[in-house]
Scaffold this active site. Structure first.
Site, short mmCIF file in Angstrom:
data_model
loop_
_atom_site.label_atom_id
_atom_site.label_comp_id
_atom_site.label_asym_id
_atom_site.label_seq_id
_atom_site.Cartn_x
_atom_site.Cartn_y
_atom_site.Cartn_z
N ASP A 1 52.23 35.09 28.82
CA ASP A 1 52.05 34.16 29.93
C ASP A 1 53.25 33.20 29.93
O ASP A 1 53.26 32.20 29.22
CB ASP A 1 50.74 33.37 29.78
CG ASP A 1 50.38 32.62 31.05
OD1 ASP A 1 51.30 32.07 31.71
OD2 ASP A 1 49.19 32.56 31.40
N GLY B 1 34.06 41.66 40.32
CA GLY B 1 34.27 40.76 39.18
C GLY B 1 33.49 39.46 39.31
O GLY B 1 32.86 39.00 38.35
N ALA B 2 33.52 38.88 40.48
CA ALA B 2 32.88 37.57 40.69
C ALA B 2 31.47 37.69 41.23
O ALA B 2 30.83 36.69 41.56
CB ALA B 2 33.73 36.76 41.67
N ALA C 1 42.20 41.81 38.27
CA ALA C 1 42.95 40.68 38.86
C ALA C 1 43.17 40.95 40.35
O ALA C 1 42.38 40.52 41.20
CB ALA C 1 44.26 40.48 38.12
N ARG C 2 44.23 41.70 40.66
CA ARG C 2 44.48 42.15 42.02
C ARG C 2 45.14 43.52 41.95
O ARG C 2 45.96 43.77 41.06
CB ARG C 2 45.45 41.19 42.75
CG ARG C 2 44.82 39.91 43.25
CD ARG C 2 43.83 40.14 44.39
NE ARG C 2 43.22 38.91 44.87
CZ ARG C 2 42.12 38.36 44.35
NH1 ARG C 2 41.49 38.94 43.35
NH2 ARG C 2 41.64 37.23 44.85
N HIS D 1 35.48 45.71 43.45
CA HIS D 1 35.84 44.29 43.43
C HIS D 1 34.59 43.41 43.23
O HIS D 1 34.30 42.52 44.05
CB HIS D 1 36.58 43.91 44.73
CG HIS D 1 37.44 42.68 44.56
ND1 HIS D 1 38.62 42.49 45.23
CD2 HIS D 1 37.29 41.55 43.79
CE1 HIS D 1 39.15 41.33 44.90
NE2 HIS D 1 38.36 40.74 44.02
N GLU E 1 41.91 47.51 49.96
CA GLU E 1 40.46 47.50 49.74
C GLU E 1 39.72 47.54 51.06
O GLU E 1 40.07 46.77 51.97
CB GLU E 1 40.05 46.26 48.95
CG GLU E 1 40.61 46.27 47.53
CD GLU E 1 40.15 45.07 46.68
OE1 GLU E 1 39.47 44.19 47.21
OE2 GLU E 1 40.49 45.05 45.50
N ASP F 1 38.82 47.14 38.89
CA ASP F 1 37.89 46.47 39.81
C ASP F 1 38.57 46.15 41.14
O ASP F 1 37.90 45.76 42.09
CB ASP F 1 37.40 45.16 39.15
CG ASP F 1 36.37 44.43 40.00
OD1 ASP F 1 35.42 45.10 40.47
OD2 ASP F 1 36.50 43.21 40.21
N1 LIG Z 1 37.96 40.71 40.28
C1 LIG Z 1 37.56 39.57 40.81
O1 LIG Z 1 36.56 39.50 41.51
C2 LIG Z 1 38.32 38.30 40.54
C3 LIG Z 1 37.62 37.09 40.46
C4 LIG Z 1 38.33 35.94 40.17
C5 LIG Z 1 39.71 35.99 39.99
N2 LIG Z 1 40.36 37.17 40.12
C6 LIG Z 1 41.81 37.24 39.93
O2 LIG Z 1 42.10 36.80 38.62
C7 LIG Z 1 43.27 35.97 38.67
C8 LIG Z 1 43.26 35.05 37.49
O3 LIG Z 1 42.24 34.10 37.60
P1 LIG Z 1 42.17 32.83 36.61
O4 LIG Z 1 41.02 32.02 37.05
O5 LIG Z 1 42.24 33.26 35.19
O6 LIG Z 1 43.52 32.10 37.02
P2 LIG Z 1 44.40 31.11 36.14
O7 LIG Z 1 45.32 30.43 37.07
O8 LIG Z 1 43.51 30.28 35.26
O9 LIG Z 1 45.21 32.11 35.19
C9 LIG Z 1 46.28 32.88 35.63
C10 LIG Z 1 47.34 32.85 34.54
O10 LIG Z 1 48.37 33.75 34.92
C11 LIG Z 1 49.58 33.17 34.47
N3 LIG Z 1 50.69 33.77 35.19
C12 LIG Z 1 51.17 33.46 36.41
N4 LIG Z 1 52.25 34.24 36.70
C13 LIG Z 1 52.41 35.05 35.63
C14 LIG Z 1 53.33 36.09 35.35
N5 LIG Z 1 54.31 36.42 36.20
N6 LIG Z 1 53.20 36.74 34.16
C15 LIG Z 1 52.21 36.43 33.28
N7 LIG Z 1 51.34 35.42 33.49
C16 LIG Z 1 51.42 34.76 34.67
C17 LIG Z 1 49.43 31.69 34.75
O11 LIG Z 1 50.30 30.92 33.95
C18 LIG Z 1 47.97 31.46 34.37
O12 LIG Z 1 47.84 31.03 33.04
C19 LIG Z 1 43.15 35.28 40.04
O13 LIG Z 1 44.40 34.86 40.51
C20 LIG Z 1 42.55 36.34 40.92
O14 LIG Z 1 43.55 37.08 41.56
C21 LIG Z 1 39.71 38.34 40.39
O1 LIG Z 2 35.64 36.90 47.12
C1 LIG Z 2 35.49 37.85 46.38
O2 LIG Z 2 34.53 38.59 46.41
C2 LIG Z 2 36.52 38.15 45.31
C3 LIG Z 2 36.76 36.98 44.45
C4 LIG Z 2 37.91 37.08 43.52
O3 LIG Z 2 38.74 38.15 43.69
C5 LIG Z 2 38.67 35.78 43.46
O4 LIG Z 2 39.89 35.78 43.43
O5 LIG Z 2 37.98 34.74 43.38
#
Ligand SMILES: NC(=O)c1ccc[n+]([C@@H]2O[C@H](COP(=O)([O-])OP(=O)(O)OC[C@H]3O[C@@H](n4cnc5c(N)ncnc54)[C@H](O)[C@@H]3O)[C@@H](O)[C@H]2O)c1
Ligand SMILES: O=C(O)CC[C@@H](O)C(=O)O
Length: 313
Positions: free
Chosen positions: A171, A281-282, A231-232, A279, A261, A256
């Protein structure tokens, strides 16, 4: 009190709607099309979305009353933040509500992939008993590479430690000491790719993370590595992942999220070594209840000019 009008385009748990309705008129148009959104958005002071709705520059152009966009969730890659700034529209999210749900799903995907649980279940339901084919791997004493050591990455690491896994964390936006305090060994991306048995991604999708795992990255990984992504979709080059699965470089993947999508029954989705979820996760009652409360409170605070906890733009 002004009569605020708030539009929900992706639904919201009832508790969040109740909070909003106590202070505003709320229209729930879950699933509204992009064209219909452009037609009606001019009426609203606030818009609350999840990930489905794309809040594009055209939406901001069509919304002269709009003061705030609320994202019930974390990722704001579906919102044009530059356009929001240009139109003086506040953007808020609810970033802490869904952390645990995503971390738990990530561990679920990890176990599903290394033990082929979905295949075991599907073959049993088809009347088969393929016990001999289903020889998987343990998580015990394996090295987990966590890319993105923020809220979700850290919670994944905490849970993985209960399986006695060693945690590498990449990170570049966090000081090494912060990574150590969160339980990870700070490493470069190359070192993580070389050493990890399982790699899990928890970064936002942006210009630095798009296709972070590409053909070059897969070539640096151990043979038989496992990939997990909640993540994405865009953070993995899906074509490169497919090739790595076909060559055996990658032993399995738990996904996920997808670049498009819903993805349909693509070669990646139907690959026998891939475990997919749509998708979700949440998508837990607890996470969505918390997200609804957080985003409702935050959007009303923005409308009322109160201090904000989670302003993104
Ligand atoms: N699957 C789902 O339903 C779902 C739900 C919630 C979040 N997400 C995804 O998960 C991601 C992370 O969520 P979070 O709450 O942990 O966010 P967060 O901001 O707490 O953590 C993201 C981390 O990524 C780091 N980062 C940024 N750019 C980077 C890079 N180039 N290389 C390595 N690390 C890097 C940041 O420093 C940060 O610590 C969200 O942005 C979202 O896209 C997906
Ligand atoms: O809205 C959703 O269902 C996906 C949420 C998740 O990907 C997020 O980034 O919070």
């Amino acid at each position: 009190m002004p009569e605020w009008k708030i539009l929900l385009t992706d639904g919201l748990e009832q508790n969040g709607q109740d909070i909003l309705r106590a202070a505003a008129q709320v229209d729930n148009r879950a699933g509204i099309s992009a064209d219909d959104l452009l037609k009606v958005v001019a009426e609203y002071d606030a818009l609350i979305v999840r990930g489905r709705t794309k809040v594009t520059a055209a939406v901001f152009d069509a919304a002269p009353r709009l003061k705030v966009v609320g994202r019930a969730g974390v990722g704001v890659d579906n919102i044009d933040l530059n356009a929001a700034k240009a139109h003086n529209v506040i953007v808020v999210n609810s970033p802490t509500a869904t952390t645990i749900a995503v971390a738990e799903l990530t561990l679920g995907l990890m176990l599903s992939v290394v033990r082929e649980i979905p295949r075991a279940d599907a073959t049993m339901k088809a009347g088969q008993w393929i016990k001999k084919e289903l020889e998987g791997h343990e998580l015990w004493r394996k090295t987990l590479g966590v890319i993105g050591f923020g809220r979700i990455g850290t919670e994944v690491a905490r849970r993985a430690k209960a399986f006695d896994m060693d945690i590498l964390a990449y990170d570049p936006l966090l000081p090494a000491e912060a990574i150590r305090l969160r339980g990870g060994e700070p490493v470069s991306l190359d070192e993580l790719l070389h050493r990890a048995d399982i790699i899990t991604l928890h970064v936002p999708l942006d210009e630095n993370t798009r296709n972070l795992l590409n053909a070059e990255a897969f070539a640096k990984m151990k043979d038989g590595v496992y990939i997990i992504c909640a993540a994405r979709g865009g953070v993995i080059d899906e074509e490169a992942l497919l090739q790595a699965l076909n060559s055996g470089k990658v032993a399995g993947a738990g996904l996920d999220v997808f670049a498009t999508e819903p993805p349909g029954a693509t070669a990646l989705v139907t690959h026998p070594k891939v475990v997919c979820t749509p998708h979700i996760g949440a998508q837990t009652v607890e996470a969505q209840t918390r997200a609804a409360e957080d985003i409702a409170t935050e959007v009303l605070a923005a409308l009322e000019g109160k201090p904000l906890r989670w302003r993104v733009a």
